[in-house]
Design an enzyme around this catalytic site. Structure first.
Site, PDB file in Angstrom:
ATOM      1  N   LYS A   9       0.868  -1.191   0.000  1.00 55.18           N
ATOM      2  CA  LYS A   9       0.000   0.000   0.000  1.00 55.18           C
ATOM      3  C   LYS A   9       0.899   1.234   0.000  1.00 55.18           C
ATOM      4  O   LYS A   9       1.784   1.369   0.852  1.00 55.18           O
ATOM      5  CB  LYS A   9      -0.868  -0.039   1.270  1.00 55.18           C
ATOM      6  CG  LYS A   9      -1.815   1.094   1.412  1.00 55.18           C
ATOM      7  CD  LYS A   9      -3.101   0.833   0.676  1.00 55.18           C
ATOM      8  CE  LYS A   9      -4.055   2.008   0.783  1.00 55.18           C
ATOM      9  NZ  LYS A   9      -5.031   2.011  -0.304  1.00 55.18           N
ATOM     10  N   HIS A  36      -6.955  18.882   4.893  1.00 57.44           N
ATOM     11  CA  HIS A  36      -7.706  18.112   5.897  1.00 57.44           C
ATOM     12  C   HIS A  36      -6.828  17.121   6.643  1.00 57.44           C
ATOM     13  O   HIS A  36      -6.045  16.392   6.040  1.00 57.44           O
ATOM     14  CB  HIS A  36      -8.867  17.368   5.234  1.00 57.44           C
ATOM     15  CG  HIS A  36      -9.974  18.287   4.836  1.00 57.44           C
ATOM     16  ND1 HIS A  36     -10.806  18.887   5.760  1.00 57.44           N
ATOM     17  CD2 HIS A  36     -10.364  18.744   3.634  1.00 57.44           C
ATOM     18  CE1 HIS A  36     -11.668  19.660   5.134  1.00 57.44           C
ATOM     19  NE2 HIS A  36     -11.417  19.595   3.837  1.00 57.44           N
ATOM     20  N   THR A  53      -4.705  -4.777   1.808  1.00 54.89           N
ATOM     21  CA  THR A  53      -4.109  -3.435   1.822  1.00 54.89           C
ATOM     22  C   THR A  53      -4.904  -2.517   2.761  1.00 54.89           C
ATOM     23  O   THR A  53      -4.348  -1.591   3.349  1.00 54.89           O
ATOM     24  CB  THR A  53      -4.044  -2.830   0.405  1.00 54.89           C
ATOM     25  OG1 THR A  53      -5.340  -2.855  -0.162  1.00 54.89           O
ATOM     26  CG2 THR A  53      -3.090  -3.607  -0.475  1.00 54.89           C
TER      27      THR A  53
HETATM   28  O1  LIG Z   1     -13.239  26.218   8.579  1.00 54.04           O
HETATM   29  C1  LIG Z   1     -13.921  25.530   7.782  1.00 54.04           C
HETATM   30  N1  LIG Z   1     -14.645  26.133   6.814  1.00 54.04           N
HETATM   31  C2  LIG Z   1     -15.430  25.434   5.925  1.00 54.04           C
HETATM   32  O2  LIG Z   1     -16.100  26.026   5.039  1.00 54.04           O
HETATM   33  C3  LIG Z   1     -15.438  24.042   6.059  1.00 54.04           C
HETATM   34  N2  LIG Z   1     -16.083  23.046   5.378  1.00 54.04           N
HETATM   35  C4  LIG Z   1     -15.726  21.877   5.960  1.00 54.04           C
HETATM   36  O3  LIG Z   1     -16.138  20.742   5.594  1.00 54.04           O
HETATM   37  N3  LIG Z   1     -14.864  22.082   6.981  1.00 54.04           N
HETATM   38  C5  LIG Z   1     -14.670  23.423   7.072  1.00 54.04           C
HETATM   39  N4  LIG Z   1     -13.917  24.180   7.913  1.00 54.04           N
END
Ligand SMILES: O=c1[nH]c(=O)c2[nH]c(=O)[nH]c2[nH]1
Length: 270
Positions: free
Chosen positions: A14, A255, A59
């Protein structure tokens, strides 16, 4: 047509498992981001020859194991120590696995300094941004200058939340007042006065944006959304640099989601 064909060699694995690990020592946080690759050598010829997956490590299991072993590293550790722990786990847990190669690429996050002090929970990939200058010159007129940068990566391990947005049948994100936030800042600014030293303005821009993003070195500053923080950063830059007229900021979320699902017991942010 039956030609004699033999299986010479096989491995499976992986690639590109993105792992983030925060170690919290009181209010001082330590952070690493790793891109992990796993290659397993295992006695799995029968999968290729007969379509029989008995004894195979999926995996999906490898990916989850990357998260779980990271979580189990209770002390701050190097990518080498993590790789040894992960390799040892794989080789000792799965009977058919005879060897493994683990690759860990560590992202260049470094603790930031704000107001001359190391920040408790703020990190950046300093120097990773690309500086941009734009000049428009009409014949007989003064040059019109815009400055900027792209790709200034900043992250904080706490003092961020996101709540109160629409929750409907298309929303899976829960409200939170405690999360990590990271973004890659692109900035462009224009001037309302002659500039003596563009390099100095550039440095002040980075400093003001960072100060508004991270807050004070020990306490930080709470961010209710990237949107709010973006506007605070722009305001701070305009207030601190007299020659700057407008600031345009683009800050896509990078993220870092809590890994895994309930079954893995990884609900907390890694
Ligand atoms: O600070 C954020 N603004 C967003 O517009 C947003 N959208 C999301 O899914 N997470 C976040 N976090």
């Amino acid at each position: 047509m039956d030609v004699p064909v033999s299986l010479e060699h096989q491995v499976h694995g992986k690639e590109r498992v993105r792992v983030a690990r925060v170690w919290r020592e009181g209010t001082v946080h330590h952070f690493v981001e790793w891109m992990v690759g796993v290659v397993l050598e295992s006695d799995m010829e029968h999968a290729y020859l007969n379509g029989d997956n008995t004894g195979m490590t999926a995996t999906d299991t490898m990916k989850n194991t990357c998260y779980i072993v990271a979580k189990r590293m209770e002390q701050r550790c190097s990518p080498e120590e993590y790789a040894i722990a992960l390799a040892t786990h794989l080789v000792t847990t799965y009977p058919k696995v005879t060897g493994t190669k683990i690759t860990v690429q560590q992202s260049p996050w470094e603790r930031v300094c704000v107001q001359g002090e190391a920040h408790c929970h703020g990190f950046a990939q300093s120097g990773s941004e690309t500086r941009v200058a734009e000049v428009y010159l009409a014949d007989g007129r003064k040059p019109v200058v815009c400055s900027g940068f792209s790709g200034h990566k900043v992250l904080k391990t706490t003092q961020s939340g996101y709540e109160g947005y629409i929750h409907d049948q298309y929303t899976s994100l829960p409200d939170t007042r405690e999360r990590m936030v990271a973004t890659s800042v692109d900035a462009k600014w224009s001037y309302c006065a002659d500039v003596q030293d563009y390099d100095a303005v550039y440095k002040r821009m980075l400093t003001s944006l960072d100060e508004a993003f991270f807050g004070a070195p020990r306490k930080g500053v709470y961010s209710p959304s990237v949107q709010f923080t973006l506007f605070e950063m722009g305001k701070r830059a305009i207030a601190s640099i007299a020659e700057v007229q407008t600031v345009t900021l683009t800050m896509p979320n990078i993220h870092f989601l809590p890994g895994g699902n309930d079954k893995l017991g990884l609900k907390e942010t890694l």
